[in-house]
Scaffold this motif. Structure first.
Motif, PDB file in Angstrom:
ATOM      1  N   GLY A  13      10.198   6.628  10.943  1.00 40.16           N
ATOM      2  CA  GLY A  13       9.885   5.476  10.374  1.00 40.16           C
ATOM      3  C   GLY A  13       8.901   4.497  10.982  1.00 40.16           C
ATOM      4  O   GLY A  13       8.579   3.768  10.061  1.00 40.16           O
ATOM      5  N   GLY A  14       8.605   4.815  12.030  1.00 40.71           N
ATOM      6  CA  GLY A  14       7.269   4.231  12.460  1.00 40.71           C
ATOM      7  C   GLY A  14       7.271   2.645  12.604  1.00 40.71           C
ATOM      8  O   GLY A  14       8.418   2.172  13.107  1.00 40.71           O
ATOM      9  N   ALA A  15       6.128   2.243  12.499  1.00 50.03           N
ATOM     10  CA  ALA A  15       6.317   0.643  12.564  1.00 50.03           C
ATOM     11  C   ALA A  15       7.079  -0.057  11.566  1.00 50.03           C
ATOM     12  O   ALA A  15       7.393  -0.964  11.969  1.00 50.03           O
ATOM     13  N   ALA A  16       7.029   0.451  10.320  1.00 55.48           N
ATOM     14  CA  ALA A  16       8.301  -0.224   9.400  1.00 55.48           C
ATOM     15  C   ALA A  16       9.497  -0.300   9.824  1.00 55.48           C
ATOM     16  O   ALA A  16      10.261  -1.287   9.832  1.00 55.48           O
ATOM     17  N   ARG A  17       9.895   0.786  10.300  1.00 56.72           N
ATOM     18  CA  ARG A  17      11.315   0.825  10.873  1.00 56.72           C
ATOM     19  C   ARG A  17      11.559   0.171  12.143  1.00 56.72           C
ATOM     20  O   ARG A  17      12.373  -0.671  12.202  1.00 56.72           O
ATOM     21  N   ALA A  18      10.454   0.007  12.982  1.00 58.11           N
ATOM     22  CA  ALA A  18      10.519  -0.596  14.208  1.00 58.11           C
ATOM     23  C   ALA A  18      10.614  -2.338  13.833  1.00 58.11           C
ATOM     24  O   ALA A  18      11.441  -2.818  14.486  1.00 58.11           O
ATOM     25  N   ALA A  19       9.818  -2.709  12.749  1.00 57.64           N
ATOM     26  CA  ALA A  19       9.803  -4.043  12.407  1.00 57.64           C
ATOM     27  C   ALA A  19      11.197  -4.524  12.072  1.00 57.64           C
ATOM     28  O   ALA A  19      11.693  -5.664  12.323  1.00 57.64           O
ATOM     29  N   GLU A  20      11.850  -3.661  11.258  1.00 56.70           N
ATOM     30  CA  GLU A  20      13.285  -3.829  10.772  1.00 56.70           C
ATOM     31  C   GLU A  20      14.155  -3.971  11.765  1.00 56.70           C
ATOM     32  O   GLU A  20      14.972  -4.990  11.941  1.00 56.70           O
ATOM     33  N   GLU A  65      -1.408  -2.312  15.311  1.00 59.64           N
ATOM     34  CA  GLU A  65      -1.686  -3.158  14.274  1.00 59.64           C
ATOM     35  C   GLU A  65      -0.948  -3.345  12.940  1.00 59.64           C
ATOM     36  O   GLU A  65      -0.565  -4.318  12.362  1.00 59.64           O
ATOM     37  N   LEU A  66      -0.603  -2.086  12.517  1.00 58.82           N
ATOM     38  CA  LEU A  66       0.496  -2.039  11.567  1.00 58.82           C
ATOM     39  C   LEU A  66       1.957  -2.803  11.792  1.00 58.82           C
ATOM     40  O   LEU A  66       2.153  -3.748  10.734  1.00 58.82           O
ATOM     41  N   LEU A  67       2.485  -2.742  12.701  1.00 52.29           N
ATOM     42  CA  LEU A  67       3.548  -3.277  13.327  1.00 52.29           C
ATOM     43  C   LEU A  67       3.313  -4.849  13.284  1.00 52.29           C
ATOM     44  O   LEU A  67       4.187  -5.382  12.863  1.00 52.29           O
ATOM     45  N   ARG A  68       2.061  -5.235  13.829  1.00 55.20           N
ATOM     46  CA  ARG A  68       1.843  -6.858  13.730  1.00 55.20           C
ATOM     47  C   ARG A  68       1.810  -7.306  12.457  1.00 55.20           C
ATOM     48  O   ARG A  68       2.391  -8.401  12.139  1.00 55.20           O
ATOM     49  N   ARG A  72       4.375 -10.052  10.548  1.00 58.39           N
ATOM     50  CA  ARG A  72       3.733 -11.421  10.130  1.00 58.39           C
ATOM     51  C   ARG A  72       3.659 -11.710   8.756  1.00 58.39           C
ATOM     52  O   ARG A  72       3.502 -12.812   8.257  1.00 58.39           O
ATOM     53  N   GLU A  73       3.613 -10.618   7.928  1.00 67.01           N
ATOM     54  CA  GLU A  73       3.158 -10.870   6.402  1.00 67.01           C
ATOM     55  C   GLU A  73       4.095 -10.215   5.637  1.00 67.01           C
ATOM     56  O   GLU A  73       4.872  -9.329   5.995  1.00 67.01           O
ATOM     57  N   THR A  74       4.090 -10.602   4.208  1.00 66.36           N
ATOM     58  CA  THR A  74       4.974 -10.062   3.331  1.00 66.36           C
ATOM     59  C   THR A  74       3.803  -9.557   2.201  1.00 66.36           C
ATOM     60  O   THR A  74       2.654  -9.879   2.169  1.00 66.36           O
ATOM     61  N   GLY A  80      -4.472   3.796   6.664  1.00 60.69           N
ATOM     62  CA  GLY A  80      -4.936   4.084   8.067  1.00 60.69           C
ATOM     63  C   GLY A  80      -5.134   5.795   8.104  1.00 60.69           C
ATOM     64  O   GLY A  80      -4.886   6.432   7.073  1.00 60.69           O
ATOM     65  N   ARG A  81      -5.295   6.017   9.211  1.00 62.87           N
ATOM     66  CA  ARG A  81      -5.583   7.445   9.579  1.00 62.87           C
ATOM     67  C   ARG A  81      -4.611   8.348  10.082  1.00 62.87           C
ATOM     68  O   ARG A  81      -4.348   9.602   9.629  1.00 62.87           O
ATOM     69  N   TYR A  82      -3.197   8.015  10.473  1.00 65.54           N
ATOM     70  CA  TYR A  82      -2.461   8.233  11.008  1.00 65.54           C
ATOM     71  C   TYR A  82      -0.933   8.345  10.315  1.00 65.54           C
ATOM     72  O   TYR A  82       0.212   9.025  10.881  1.00 65.54           O
ATOM     73  N   ARG A  83      -0.803   7.583   9.249  1.00 61.51           N
ATOM     74  CA  ARG A  83       0.302   7.455   8.429  1.00 61.51           C
ATOM     75  C   ARG A  83      -0.074   7.234   7.030  1.00 61.51           C
ATOM     76  O   ARG A  83      -1.115   6.713   6.599  1.00 61.51           O
ATOM     77  N   PRO A  84       0.800   7.601   6.051  1.00 62.85           N
ATOM     78  CA  PRO A  84       0.391   7.297   4.472  1.00 62.85           C
ATOM     79  C   PRO A  84       0.255   5.713   4.354  1.00 62.85           C
ATOM     80  O   PRO A  84       0.745   4.864   5.127  1.00 62.85           O
ATOM     81  N   ALA A  85      -0.554   5.499   3.286  1.00 66.00           N
ATOM     82  CA  ALA A  85      -0.863   4.079   3.148  1.00 66.00           C
ATOM     83  C   ALA A  85       0.554   3.307   2.739  1.00 66.00           C
ATOM     84  O   ALA A  85       1.746   3.932   2.200  1.00 66.00           O
ATOM     85  N   LEU A  86       0.628   2.314   2.624  1.00 63.17           N
ATOM     86  CA  LEU A  86       1.384   1.037   2.310  1.00 63.17           C
ATOM     87  C   LEU A  86       0.855   0.305   1.285  1.00 63.17           C
ATOM     88  O   LEU A  86      -0.171  -0.045   1.120  1.00 63.17           O
ATOM     89  N   THR A  87       1.742  -0.021   0.120  1.00 62.08           N
ATOM     90  CA  THR A  87       1.145  -1.056  -1.010  1.00 62.08           C
ATOM     91  C   THR A  87       2.446  -2.105  -1.187  1.00 62.08           C
ATOM     92  O   THR A  87       3.409  -1.662  -1.601  1.00 62.08           O
ATOM     93  N   LYS A  88       1.831  -3.285  -1.065  1.00 64.12           N
ATOM     94  CA  LYS A  88       2.753  -4.352  -1.259  1.00 64.12           C
ATOM     95  C   LYS A  88       4.203  -4.118  -0.642  1.00 64.12           C
ATOM     96  O   LYS A  88       5.139  -4.480  -0.988  1.00 64.12           O
ATOM     97  N   ALA A  89       4.421  -3.829   0.735  1.00 61.86           N
ATOM     98  CA  ALA A  89       5.366  -3.579   1.562  1.00 61.86           C
ATOM     99  C   ALA A  89       5.879  -4.971   2.170  1.00 61.86           C
ATOM    100  O   ALA A  89       5.075  -5.710   2.919  1.00 61.86           O
ATOM    101  N   THR A  90       7.080  -5.070   2.201  1.00 60.50           N
ATOM    102  CA  THR A  90       7.698  -6.065   2.849  1.00 60.50           C
ATOM    103  C   THR A  90       8.827  -5.748   3.596  1.00 60.50           C
ATOM    104  O   THR A  90       9.725  -5.175   2.846  1.00 60.50           O
ATOM    105  N   THR A  91       8.952  -5.783   4.752  1.00 64.67           N
ATOM    106  CA  THR A  91      10.086  -5.259   5.550  1.00 64.67           C
ATOM    107  C   THR A  91      11.233  -6.309   5.569  1.00 64.67           C
ATOM    108  O   THR A  91      11.010  -7.571   5.605  1.00 64.67           O
ATOM    109  N   GLN A  92      12.548  -5.771   5.531  1.00 67.94           N
ATOM    110  CA  GLN A  92      13.780  -6.662   5.596  1.00 67.94           C
ATOM    111  C   GLN A  92      14.539  -6.242   6.689  1.00 67.94           C
ATOM    112  O   GLN A  92      14.800  -5.135   6.961  1.00 67.94           O
TER     113      GLN A  92
END
Length: 124
Positions: A13-20, A65-68, A72-74, A80-92
């Motif tokens: 889950g990487g940065a998005a899962r860690a953020a949640e 940088e992705l985690l930050r 901070r943003e919605t 990036g180079r190391y994971r698939p792209a995100l498009t208009k992603a907002t973590t909850q």
């Protein structure tokens, strides 16, 4: 009330899962949670997670940088180079604090030391 610390390796889950996960605990603590991120210092750790040692600094910087951003943003669009792209992603859920988090990262080693904190771009 007691204090405690928990160390967790985020494997999927990487940065998005860690953020949640961070935001959930941040909400439960009323905004008193801080996050510290480390790279590790043993070259064998790269092999354990299937990474090439040559890209470890760039990979770690990109993930941080992705985690930050997702903290901070919605509506984050990112590639990036190391994971698939995100498009208009907002973590909850969202973090308790409006600035997203109190996140700092320190990586150690004899050849290179880096420190990033909210709003910081410095290296020491």
């Amino acid at each position: 009330m007691g204090r405690g610390a928990r160390v967790r390796r985020v494997r999927r889950g990487g940065a998005a899962r860690a953020a949640e996960d961070y935001a959930t605990l941040d909400q439960l603590s009323g905004g008193r949670l801080d996050i510290i991120i480390g790279k590790g210092n043993d070259p064998d750790q790269n092999a354990l997670f299937g990474y090439e040692p040559d890209g470890q600094w760039d990979r770690n910087r990109e993930k941080y940088e992705l985690l930050r951003r997702v903290l901070r943003e919605t509506g984050v669009s990112w590639s990036g180079r190391y994971r698939p792209a995100l498009t208009k992603a907002t973590t909850q859920p969202r973090p308790y604090r409006s600035d997203g988090a109190s996140a700092g990262r320190r990586t150690g080693g004899t050849r290179r030391r880096l420190w990033w904190a909210p709003g910081s771009t410095g290296c020491t």
